[in-house]
Write a protein that holds these residues in place. Structure first.
Motif, PDB file in Angstrom:
ATOM      1  N   PRO A   1       1.205  -1.241   0.620  1.00  0.00           N
ATOM      2  CA  PRO A   1       0.139  -0.237   0.223  1.00  0.00           C
ATOM      3  C   PRO A   1       1.110   1.138   0.266  1.00  0.00           C
ATOM      4  N   ARG A   2       0.416   2.680  -0.529  1.00  0.00           N
ATOM      5  CA  ARG A   2       1.027   3.602  -0.767  1.00  0.00           C
ATOM      6  C   ARG A   2       1.745   4.136   0.726  1.00  0.00           C
ATOM      7  N   GLN A   3       0.810   3.932   1.682  1.00  0.00           N
ATOM      8  CA  GLN A   3       0.900   4.608   2.951  1.00  0.00           C
ATOM      9  C   GLN A   3       2.307   3.431   3.331  1.00  0.00           C
ATOM     10  N   VAL A   4       1.904   2.825   3.062  1.00  0.00           N
ATOM     11  CA  VAL A   4       3.011   1.893   4.247  1.00  0.00           C
ATOM     12  C   VAL A   4       4.379   1.818   3.796  1.00  0.00           C
ATOM     13  N   ALA A   5       4.519   1.862   1.982  1.00  0.00           N
ATOM     14  CA  ALA A   5       5.664   2.192   1.091  1.00  0.00           C
ATOM     15  C   ALA A   5       6.490   3.372   1.526  1.00  0.00           C
ATOM     16  N   THR A   6       5.466   4.519   1.291  1.00  0.00           N
ATOM     17  CA  THR A   6       5.678   5.448   2.121  1.00  0.00           C
ATOM     18  C   THR A   6       7.048   5.452   3.251  1.00  0.00           C
ATOM     19  N   GLU A   7       5.714   5.155   4.549  1.00  0.00           N
ATOM     20  CA  GLU A   7       6.069   5.081   5.955  1.00  0.00           C
ATOM     21  C   GLU A   7       7.584   3.855   6.061  1.00  0.00           C
ATOM     22  N   PHE A   8       7.709   3.065   5.671  1.00  0.00           N
ATOM     23  CA  PHE A   8       8.956   1.854   5.585  1.00  0.00           C
ATOM     24  C   PHE A   8      10.064   3.042   4.524  1.00  0.00           C
ATOM     25  N   SER A   9       9.919   4.006   3.944  1.00  0.00           N
ATOM     26  CA  SER A   9      11.102   4.277   2.789  1.00  0.00           C
ATOM     27  C   SER A   9      12.343   5.193   4.446  1.00  0.00           C
ATOM     28  N   PHE A  10      10.516   5.484   4.867  1.00  0.00           N
ATOM     29  CA  PHE A  10      11.454   6.804   5.694  1.00  0.00           C
ATOM     30  C   PHE A  10      12.159   6.479   6.407  1.00  0.00           C
ATOM     31  N   TYR A  11      11.466   5.227   7.144  1.00  0.00           N
ATOM     32  CA  TYR A  11      12.486   3.982   7.971  1.00  0.00           C
ATOM     33  C   TYR A  11      14.043   3.666   8.338  1.00  0.00           C
ATOM     34  N   LEU A  12      13.783   3.087   6.308  1.00  0.00           N
ATOM     35  CA  LEU A  12      15.174   2.696   5.942  1.00  0.00           C
ATOM     36  C   LEU A  12      15.908   4.076   5.250  1.00  0.00           C
ATOM     37  N   GLY A  13      15.747   5.453   5.658  1.00  0.00           N
ATOM     38  CA  GLY A  13      15.936   6.178   5.484  1.00  0.00           C
ATOM     39  C   GLY A  13      17.108   6.622   6.665  1.00  0.00           C
ATOM     40  N   ILE A  14      16.733   5.908   7.616  1.00  0.00           N
ATOM     41  CA  ILE A  14      17.799   6.508   8.979  1.00  0.00           C
ATOM     42  C   ILE A  14      19.016   5.248   8.923  1.00  0.00           C
ATOM     43  N   PRO A  15      19.244   4.325   8.773  1.00  0.00           N
ATOM     44  CA  PRO A  15      20.831   4.066   8.566  1.00  0.00           C
ATOM     45  C   PRO A  15      21.591   3.985   7.331  1.00  0.00           C
ATOM     46  N   THR A  16      20.604   4.577   6.316  1.00  0.00           N
ATOM     47  CA  THR A  16      21.211   4.543   4.966  1.00  0.00           C
ATOM     48  C   THR A  16      21.787   5.938   4.580  1.00  0.00           C
ATOM     49  N   LEU A  17      21.033   7.064   5.379  1.00  0.00           N
ATOM     50  CA  LEU A  17      21.623   8.378   5.126  1.00  0.00           C
ATOM     51  C   LEU A  17      22.670   8.448   5.904  1.00  0.00           C
ATOM     52  N   PHE A  18      22.657   7.317   7.591  1.00  0.00           N
ATOM     53  CA  PHE A  18      23.155   7.556   8.678  1.00  0.00           C
ATOM     54  C   PHE A  18      24.734   7.496   8.343  1.00  0.00           C
ATOM     55  N   ALA A  19      24.714   6.055   7.504  1.00  0.00           N
ATOM     56  CA  ALA A  19      25.767   5.810   6.856  1.00  0.00           C
ATOM     57  C   ALA A  19      26.412   6.275   5.590  1.00  0.00           C
ATOM     58  N   ALA A  20      26.129   6.613   4.636  1.00  0.00           N
ATOM     59  CA  ALA A  20      26.464   7.770   3.998  1.00  0.00           C
ATOM     60  C   ALA A  20      26.990   9.308   4.862  1.00  0.00           C
TER      61      ALA A  20
END
Length: 281
Positions: free
Chosen positions: A188-207
């Motif tokens: 679902p669109r909202q689940v996809a959006t929310e998980f993208s936010f969460y996934l940004g935490i380790p991804t952006l921090f590591a970068a």
């Protein structure tokens, strides 16, 4: 500290915060904005990546309650352990490919032509995906078993992580790849959006950490104010953007962002050909 330089850093922080979590590529916008502002600081490259930490902290702040519940429930709550595992599984593919091919990507793909083309193609993909979504009854998805991010399995997380790898191409958009890719996988669109936010935490921090370490020799004590201002402004603008986007996806689709990407990509290609922006060296 040069006040003009500080003002440029502030503008770039706003650009980063407003574009990081929208499916429109913060990298492309930062390339264009930095060129137009003539932001030629000696640590410009690491600055543009490090201020992503501000956007990442905005996600941490917005989701501080569920993140705290996850941290304190790892030893006692299976659902919290699965959520943490899902983030790790989704993070690993792009992290590995980034380490393996990061130098090649920076040397060959960080240019206006690649970014412009990626913008246009990404916009077309968004429009096609949204067109297919409209053929379904409103509010439905192929994965009726998923109502929240807690319903995702490690297999789902791995698929999202593989999709995120597309964002290694400058101009693709990390959030765009994960959100639209997740929707293609039936989320679902909202689940996809929310998980993208969460996934940004380790991804952006590591970068941010990796880039700062790589370019540590170029950093100077007088750069602290520059980095702090850009990061703080990115945090504030990203927090506002996150809250707006969550409201937006509850009643709208991503088609406007698709058209925007096509127009902005065309603008980047035109600006490069006209000499308004230069390819990074």
């Amino acid at each position: 500290m040069d006040l003009m330089l500080l003002a440029k850093a502030t503008v770039l922080g706003i650009v980063e915060g407003l574009t990081e979590f929208l499916p429109i590529s913060s990298t492309g916008h930062l390339i264009l904005a930095a060129s137009l502002l003539r932001f030629d600081h000696h640590a410009a490259q690491v600055f543009e990546i490090t201020i992503q930490a501000g956007a990442m902290l905005a996600v941490v702040w917005h989701y501080r309650a569920p993140l705290a519940a996850t941290a304190f429930g790892l030893t006692s709550d299976p659902a919290r352990r699965r959520f943490a595992l899902n983030l790790l599984v989704a993070f690993v593919p792009a992290a590995v490919l980034g380490l393996l091919f990061g130098s090649f990507i920076k040397g060959h793909l960080f240019n206006p032509t690649t970014v412009g083309i990626a913008f246009v193609l990404g916009g077309v993909v968004i429009l096609l995906v949204e067109r297919s979504q409209r053929r379904r009854p409103r509010g439905t998805s192929r994965r009726a078993d998923i109502g929240t991010v807690d319903d995702l399995t490690p297999k789902d997380a791995l698929r999202i992580g593989l999709v995120q790898c597309a964002a290694l191409i400058p101009g693709t958009s990390r959030s765009g790849a994960t959100i639209i890719g997740s929707m293609l996988l039936g989320l679902p669109r909202q689940v996809a959006t929310e998980f993208s936010f969460y996934l940004g935490i380790p991804t952006l921090f590591a970068a941010a950490v990796y880039s700062t370490y790589q370019h540590r020799d170029t950093l100077r004590a007088e750069d602290v104010a520059l980095f702090v201002s850009g990061t703080v402004v990115a945090f504030i603008s990203a927090l506002a953007c996150i809250r707006w986007l969550l409201r937006y996806v509850s009643t709208h689709d991503f088609s406007p962002f698709g058209w925007y990407r096509i127009a902005f990509g065309a603008l980047i290609l035109f600006a490069f050909e006209a000499g308004w922006i230069a390819s990074p060296t």
